[in-house]
Design a protein around this motif. Structure first.
Motif, PDB file in Angstrom:
ATOM      1  N   LEU A 114      38.914  27.938  47.145  1.00 21.33           N
ATOM      2  CA  LEU A 114      40.381  28.015  47.301  1.00 21.33           C
ATOM      3  C   LEU A 114      41.049  28.041  45.870  1.00 21.33           C
ATOM      4  O   LEU A 114      41.963  29.137  45.848  1.00 21.33           O
ATOM      5  CB  LEU A 114      40.906  27.033  48.135  1.00 21.33           C
ATOM      6  N   LEU A 115      40.870  27.165  45.159  1.00 24.30           N
ATOM      7  CA  LEU A 115      41.400  27.264  43.694  1.00 24.30           C
ATOM      8  C   LEU A 115      41.125  28.343  42.981  1.00 24.30           C
ATOM      9  O   LEU A 115      42.017  28.969  42.233  1.00 24.30           O
ATOM     10  CB  LEU A 115      41.219  26.000  43.024  1.00 24.30           C
ATOM     11  N   ALA A 116      39.833  28.852  42.869  1.00 17.74           N
ATOM     12  CA  ALA A 116      39.557  29.920  42.391  1.00 17.74           C
ATOM     13  C   ALA A 116      40.117  31.175  42.532  1.00 17.74           C
ATOM     14  O   ALA A 116      40.611  32.104  41.917  1.00 17.74           O
ATOM     15  CB  ALA A 116      37.939  29.954  42.086  1.00 17.74           C
ATOM     16  N   SER A 117      40.239  31.421  43.799  1.00 18.24           N
ATOM     17  CA  SER A 117      40.656  32.436  44.557  1.00 18.24           C
ATOM     18  C   SER A 117      42.195  32.485  44.237  1.00 18.24           C
ATOM     19  O   SER A 117      42.949  33.556  43.896  1.00 18.24           O
ATOM     20  CB  SER A 117      40.715  32.462  46.090  1.00 18.24           C
ATOM     21  N   ALA A 118      42.918  31.439  44.421  1.00 21.88           N
ATOM     22  CA  ALA A 118      44.445  31.268  44.459  1.00 21.88           C
ATOM     23  C   ALA A 118      44.796  31.507  43.029  1.00 21.88           C
ATOM     24  O   ALA A 118      45.849  32.195  42.464  1.00 21.88           O
ATOM     25  CB  ALA A 118      44.969  29.778  44.798  1.00 21.88           C
ATOM     26  N   ARG A 119      44.172  31.161  41.812  1.00 19.98           N
ATOM     27  CA  ARG A 119      44.395  31.266  40.493  1.00 19.98           C
ATOM     28  C   ARG A 119      43.785  32.249  39.962  1.00 19.98           C
ATOM     29  O   ARG A 119      43.932  32.628  38.734  1.00 19.98           O
ATOM     30  CB  ARG A 119      44.063  29.626  39.772  1.00 19.98           C
ATOM     31  N   LYS A 120      42.920  32.971  40.505  1.00 22.83           N
ATOM     32  CA  LYS A 120      42.062  34.293  40.089  1.00 22.83           C
ATOM     33  C   LYS A 120      41.252  33.860  39.107  1.00 22.83           C
ATOM     34  O   LYS A 120      41.144  34.729  38.136  1.00 22.83           O
ATOM     35  CB  LYS A 120      43.068  35.358  40.026  1.00 22.83           C
ATOM     36  N   VAL A 121      40.316  32.857  39.169  1.00 18.56           N
ATOM     37  CA  VAL A 121      39.758  32.462  38.018  1.00 18.56           C
ATOM     38  C   VAL A 121      38.568  33.333  37.715  1.00 18.56           C
ATOM     39  O   VAL A 121      38.534  33.661  36.446  1.00 18.56           O
ATOM     40  CB  VAL A 121      39.258  30.843  38.370  1.00 18.56           C
ATOM     41  N   SER A 122      37.810  33.695  38.702  1.00 18.30           N
ATOM     42  CA  SER A 122      36.592  34.406  38.555  1.00 18.30           C
ATOM     43  C   SER A 122      37.358  35.879  37.933  1.00 18.30           C
ATOM     44  O   SER A 122      36.322  36.595  37.061  1.00 18.30           O
ATOM     45  CB  SER A 122      35.995  34.735  39.668  1.00 18.30           C
ATOM     46  N   LEU A 123      38.185  36.401  38.473  1.00 15.64           N
ATOM     47  CA  LEU A 123      38.751  37.785  38.082  1.00 15.64           C
ATOM     48  C   LEU A 123      39.020  37.987  36.614  1.00 15.64           C
ATOM     49  O   LEU A 123      38.699  38.681  35.917  1.00 15.64           O
ATOM     50  CB  LEU A 123      39.920  38.445  38.807  1.00 15.64           C
ATOM     51  N   LEU A 124      39.700  36.668  36.240  1.00 16.08           N
ATOM     52  CA  LEU A 124      40.206  36.819  34.820  1.00 16.08           C
ATOM     53  C   LEU A 124      39.024  36.458  33.823  1.00 16.08           C
ATOM     54  O   LEU A 124      39.038  37.113  32.756  1.00 16.08           O
ATOM     55  CB  LEU A 124      41.428  35.628  34.613  1.00 16.08           C
ATOM     56  N   ASP A 125      38.010  35.631  34.329  1.00 12.10           N
ATOM     57  CA  ASP A 125      37.037  35.451  33.530  1.00 12.10           C
ATOM     58  C   ASP A 125      36.263  36.626  33.484  1.00 12.10           C
ATOM     59  O   ASP A 125      35.744  36.827  32.087  1.00 12.10           O
ATOM     60  CB  ASP A 125      36.081  34.331  34.365  1.00 12.10           C
ATOM     61  N   ALA A 126      35.958  37.466  34.146  1.00  8.48           N
ATOM     62  CA  ALA A 126      35.287  38.677  34.027  1.00  8.48           C
ATOM     63  C   ALA A 126      36.203  39.709  33.230  1.00  8.48           C
ATOM     64  O   ALA A 126      35.414  40.441  32.346  1.00  8.48           O
ATOM     65  CB  ALA A 126      35.421  39.503  35.677  1.00  8.48           C
ATOM     66  N   TYR A 127      37.345  39.870  33.280  1.00 13.37           N
ATOM     67  CA  TYR A 127      38.108  40.797  32.235  1.00 13.37           C
ATOM     68  C   TYR A 127      38.173  40.047  30.946  1.00 13.37           C
ATOM     69  O   TYR A 127      37.837  40.976  29.998  1.00 13.37           O
ATOM     70  CB  TYR A 127      39.809  40.485  32.914  1.00 13.37           C
ATOM     71  N   VAL A 128      38.314  38.869  30.688  1.00 15.13           N
ATOM     72  CA  VAL A 128      38.084  38.355  29.191  1.00 15.13           C
ATOM     73  C   VAL A 128      36.738  38.871  28.787  1.00 15.13           C
ATOM     74  O   VAL A 128      36.716  39.047  27.518  1.00 15.13           O
ATOM     75  CB  VAL A 128      38.217  36.855  29.161  1.00 15.13           C
ATOM     76  N   LYS A 129      35.667  38.593  29.597  1.00 20.09           N
ATOM     77  CA  LYS A 129      34.157  38.979  29.071  1.00 20.09           C
ATOM     78  C   LYS A 129      34.136  40.494  28.940  1.00 20.09           C
ATOM     79  O   LYS A 129      33.270  40.879  28.136  1.00 20.09           O
ATOM     80  CB  LYS A 129      33.253  38.377  30.058  1.00 20.09           C
ATOM     81  N   GLN A 130      34.992  41.194  29.463  1.00 20.28           N
ATOM     82  CA  GLN A 130      35.151  42.546  28.979  1.00 20.28           C
ATOM     83  C   GLN A 130      36.060  42.987  28.026  1.00 20.28           C
ATOM     84  O   GLN A 130      36.082  44.165  27.517  1.00 20.28           O
ATOM     85  CB  GLN A 130      35.478  43.356  30.580  1.00 20.28           C
ATOM     86  N   GLY A 131      36.575  41.978  27.242  1.00 21.97           N
ATOM     87  CA  GLY A 131      37.422  42.440  26.081  1.00 21.97           C
ATOM     88  C   GLY A 131      38.882  42.637  26.337  1.00 21.97           C
ATOM     89  O   GLY A 131      39.725  42.888  25.714  1.00 21.97           O
ATOM     90  N   VAL A 132      39.237  42.307  27.775  1.00 24.41           N
ATOM     91  CA  VAL A 132      40.534  42.272  28.116  1.00 24.41           C
ATOM     92  C   VAL A 132      41.246  40.964  28.305  1.00 24.41           C
ATOM     93  O   VAL A 132      41.088  40.054  28.869  1.00 24.41           O
ATOM     94  CB  VAL A 132      40.641  42.851  29.672  1.00 24.41           C
ATOM     95  N   TRP A 133      42.240  40.803  27.372  1.00 24.23           N
ATOM     96  CA  TRP A 133      43.157  39.558  27.158  1.00 24.23           C
ATOM     97  C   TRP A 133      44.717  39.774  27.784  1.00 24.23           C
ATOM     98  O   TRP A 133      45.128  40.219  26.795  1.00 24.23           O
ATOM     99  CB  TRP A 133      42.913  39.019  25.821  1.00 24.23           C
ATOM    100  N   GLU A 134      44.534  39.825  29.027  1.00 24.25           N
ATOM    101  CA  GLU A 134      45.681  40.113  29.864  1.00 24.25           C
ATOM    102  C   GLU A 134      45.999  39.575  31.099  1.00 24.25           C
ATOM    103  O   GLU A 134      45.272  39.705  32.110  1.00 24.25           O
ATOM    104  CB  GLU A 134      45.921  41.605  29.811  1.00 24.25           C
ATOM    105  N   TYR A 135      47.015  38.532  31.080  1.00 24.61           N
ATOM    106  CA  TYR A 135      47.062  37.751  32.295  1.00 24.61           C
ATOM    107  C   TYR A 135      47.628  38.684  33.411  1.00 24.61           C
ATOM    108  O   TYR A 135      47.525  38.394  34.569  1.00 24.61           O
ATOM    109  CB  TYR A 135      48.282  36.481  32.114  1.00 24.61           C
ATOM    110  N   LYS A 136      48.492  39.658  33.062  1.00 27.69           N
ATOM    111  CA  LYS A 136      49.090  40.623  34.119  1.00 27.69           C
ATOM    112  C   LYS A 136      47.994  41.207  35.027  1.00 27.69           C
ATOM    113  O   LYS A 136      48.272  41.754  36.173  1.00 27.69           O
ATOM    114  CB  LYS A 136      49.841  41.748  33.508  1.00 27.69           C
ATOM    115  N   LYS A 137      46.428  41.080  34.427  1.00 27.67           N
ATOM    116  CA  LYS A 137      45.476  41.745  35.629  1.00 27.67           C
ATOM    117  C   LYS A 137      45.489  40.891  36.857  1.00 27.67           C
ATOM    118  O   LYS A 137      44.889  41.298  37.824  1.00 27.67           O
ATOM    119  CB  LYS A 137      44.327  41.802  34.676  1.00 27.67           C
TER     120      LYS A 137
END
Length: 335
Positions: A114-137
């Motif tokens: 629930l927390l990971a989905s609500a805060r989009k933790v996995s999504l943001l983790d994937a973007y950061v590892k792709q070199g994208v540092w942007e919370y707006k994603k």
């Protein structure tokens, strides 16, 4: 020659030492060499067994008809959907499980999803590892406090989850036709029907056993009632949700996301569209697991067998109607 023959149909554990230690209370031959996948393999292995330990292998009516000596089937886990309960009961075979070994683990995992989905933790983790540092994603993210968690089922695990969710400021409601208003009041939970729960919940977490009545419980109608911001969470059994209906709802943005520890087919098939959806979190049926819960499970399911072969009903009796035909004593009779 050992007095009893106990077979294990299949397992995924590194060691069976705990089971062996518990079964050592009796004169037992413990057969551990098989990894059955089909009815035929189970019949061949267990035809003359006194007891069966089971994980995923099918214990169907056909299998049970071919069991000559079996007195007890004990399953690793809470669910007994691998076993035909009616056929076992008709033949006087005790079916046992373990209903309390992973209450904290599953409740914690559902809350983590629930927390990971609500805060989009996995999504943001994937973007950061792709070199994208942007919370707006991750836009939009909503505040948790005062959001509604709808629990489909309100047994031990969702009751545990309820207390943890309330500590985060979530409001909790539940659908469970078998729960009394007194229990709901104890947890300060509103009991509602399933349609109301789907309409009014921001997060929906599924916690009911799988049986013919509950298979596909969450389907097209239920998804059509949900909020577009809703996230569905499943740590129970995959077939409780009509997977194609869920996929369609996700593809059409009728719901915002899903967090799934269980699926209709496990392991997940490589062509499953869920694998390509960034709004979906997928786990490999792990919610039950901790080192402690695994040890507890293994000991308790083996003790079920010792109890029955010693002439007692097990603590975790799954088919209570067998008491009409099985000549065993209640556990209290030991005292």
């Amino acid at each position: 020659m050992a007095k009893y023959r106990v077979v294990i149909t299949d397992y995924e554990y590194k060691s069976l030492q705990i089971e062996q230690d518990v079964l050592a209370q009796l004169d037992v031959e413990f057969v551990t060499s098989a990894q059955c996948r089909t009815e035929e393999e189970v019949i061949e292995l267990a035809r003359d067994a006194d007891a069966i330990l089971n994980q995923y292998a099918p214990i169907s009516a056909r299998v049970i008809q071919n069991l000559n000596n079996c007195k007890v089937i004990s399953r690793y886990g809470v669910g007994v959907n691998t076993i035909d309960l009616d056929a076992a009961t008709h033949k006087g075979i005790v079916v046992a499980n373990c209903t309390d070994y992973c209450i904290d683990e599953v409740a914690d995992h559902a809350l983590a999803l629930l927390l990971a989905s609500a805060r989009k933790v996995s999504l943001l983790d994937a973007y950061v590892k792709q070199g994208v540092w942007e919370y707006k994603k991750a836009i939009p993210i909503y505040r948790l406090r005062e959001k509604v968690l709808g629990l489909v089922g309100f047994g031990k695990i969702p009751q545990n989850l309820c207390l943890k969710a309330k500590a985060l400021g979530l409001r909790v409601q539940a659908y469970d036709p078998f729960i009394t208003s007194e229990i709901a009041s104890q947890y300060e939970v509103e009991l509602v029907d399933l349609d109301t729960l789907c309409q009014s919940s921001d997060f929906i977490s599924v916690h009911v056993p799988l049986n013919p009545r509950t298979q596909g419980l969450i389907s097209t109608k239920q998804f059509s009632l949900m909020k577009r911001e809703a996230i569905i969470i499943n740590t129970s059994r995959g077939p409780l949700i009509d997977e194609q209906a869920m996929i369609t709802a996700l593809q059409n943005s009728h719901i915002a996301g899903a967090a799934l520890d269980v699926l209709e087919y496990e392991p997940i098939r490589p062509d499953n569209p869920l694998l390509q959806m960034e709004q979906v979190i997928l786990n490999p049926h792990v919610a039950w697991y901790s080192e402690e819960s695994e040890q507890e499970l293994k000991g308790k399911v083996a003790q079920n067998i010792v109890d029955v072969l010693s002439g007692f009903y097990p603590q975790y009796l799954a088919n209570s109607q067998v008491k009409n035909s099985a000549a065993l004593k209640e556990r209290s009779a030991r005292l």
